[in-house]
Write an enzyme that holds these catalytic residues in place. Sequence first.
Site, PDB file in Angstrom:
ATOM      1  N   ALA A  54       0.704  -1.303  -0.192  1.00 37.58           N
ATOM      2  CA  ALA A  54      -0.109  -0.147   0.078  1.00 37.58           C
ATOM      3  C   ALA A  54       0.749   1.417  -0.008  1.00 37.58           C
ATOM      4  CB  ALA A  54      -0.889  -0.049   1.129  1.00 37.58           C
ATOM      5  N   HIS A  55       0.340   2.281  -0.766  1.00 37.52           N
ATOM      6  CA  HIS A  55       0.985   3.540  -0.645  1.00 37.52           C
ATOM      7  C   HIS A  55       2.195   3.649  -1.205  1.00 37.52           C
ATOM      8  CE1 HIS A  55      -2.200   4.242   2.103  1.00 37.52           C
ATOM      9  NE2 HIS A  55      -1.890   3.624   3.086  1.00 37.52           N
ATOM     10  N   ARG A  56       2.596   2.542  -2.218  1.00 44.06           N
ATOM     11  CA  ARG A  56       3.836   2.616  -2.942  1.00 44.06           C
ATOM     12  C   ARG A  56       5.110   2.142  -2.036  1.00 44.06           C
ATOM     13  NH1 ARG A  56       3.458   2.914  -8.166  1.00 44.06           N
ATOM     14  NH2 ARG A  56       5.762   3.332  -8.470  1.00 44.06           N
ATOM     15  N   LEU A  57       4.909   1.617  -0.875  1.00 46.75           N
ATOM     16  CA  LEU A  57       5.880   1.277   0.264  1.00 46.75           C
ATOM     17  C   LEU A  57       6.510  -0.103  -0.011  1.00 46.75           C
ATOM     18  CD1 LEU A  57       4.224   3.039   3.271  1.00 46.75           C
ATOM     19  CD2 LEU A  57       6.022   3.977   1.751  1.00 46.75           C
ATOM     20  N   HIS A  58       6.594  -0.627  -1.186  1.00 48.87           N
ATOM     21  CA  HIS A  58       6.770  -1.937  -1.751  1.00 48.87           C
ATOM     22  C   HIS A  58       8.088  -2.441  -0.922  1.00 48.87           C
ATOM     23  CE1 HIS A  58       4.224  -0.227  -4.800  1.00 48.87           C
ATOM     24  NE2 HIS A  58       5.262   0.421  -5.532  1.00 48.87           N
TER      25      HIS A  58
END
Length: 193
Positions: free
Chosen positions: A169-173
Amino acid sequence: MATDPFALFDAWFADARAREPNDPNAMALATVDARGRPSVRMVLLKGHGPDGFVFYTNRESRKADDIAANQQAALLFHWKSLRRQVRIEGSLALASDAESDAYFASRGRDSQLGAWASDQSRPLIDRATFEARFAEMQARFDGQDVPRPPHWGGYRLTPDHIEFWQDRAHRLHERRAFDRAIGEAWTEGLLYP
């Protein structure tokens, strides 16, 4: 969490085979030619294990020319529905004739005939020319097994870098990268994002 990149790949690949709707074994293969120009195309993974990742192709194709000039290459699996990808980098070498023969024998007859008919990566005047070549191969091998063409076989990429990417989520890969020198053990680094 798996500390062996091959065990982790096996788990992710099994998940992809169970849940990815189309061609879970499809992978992008990136090569570089003698002038340093990159090229990428989709191929199918047909074998894998601690010794590497195997695909098959016409060894007179553009990709084969690239590999002859520079054995370093990269693979990318992207399982969009699973929100995962695996990047693999390393060196390519020919798979054995026995391995190539065994895989070729497992293919459907029309795919075998197509390997004989195709001058992969070379231009044709029209589709009818290729279809005529295919018909010639049907007649040539009528009533007999189709042998593997001498210009067709496998390549094995032996990895020195494998990176597992998981969408969050939220580009917190999340990325897990494994590296090794030839003959050495794998080392791991956990990378965000």
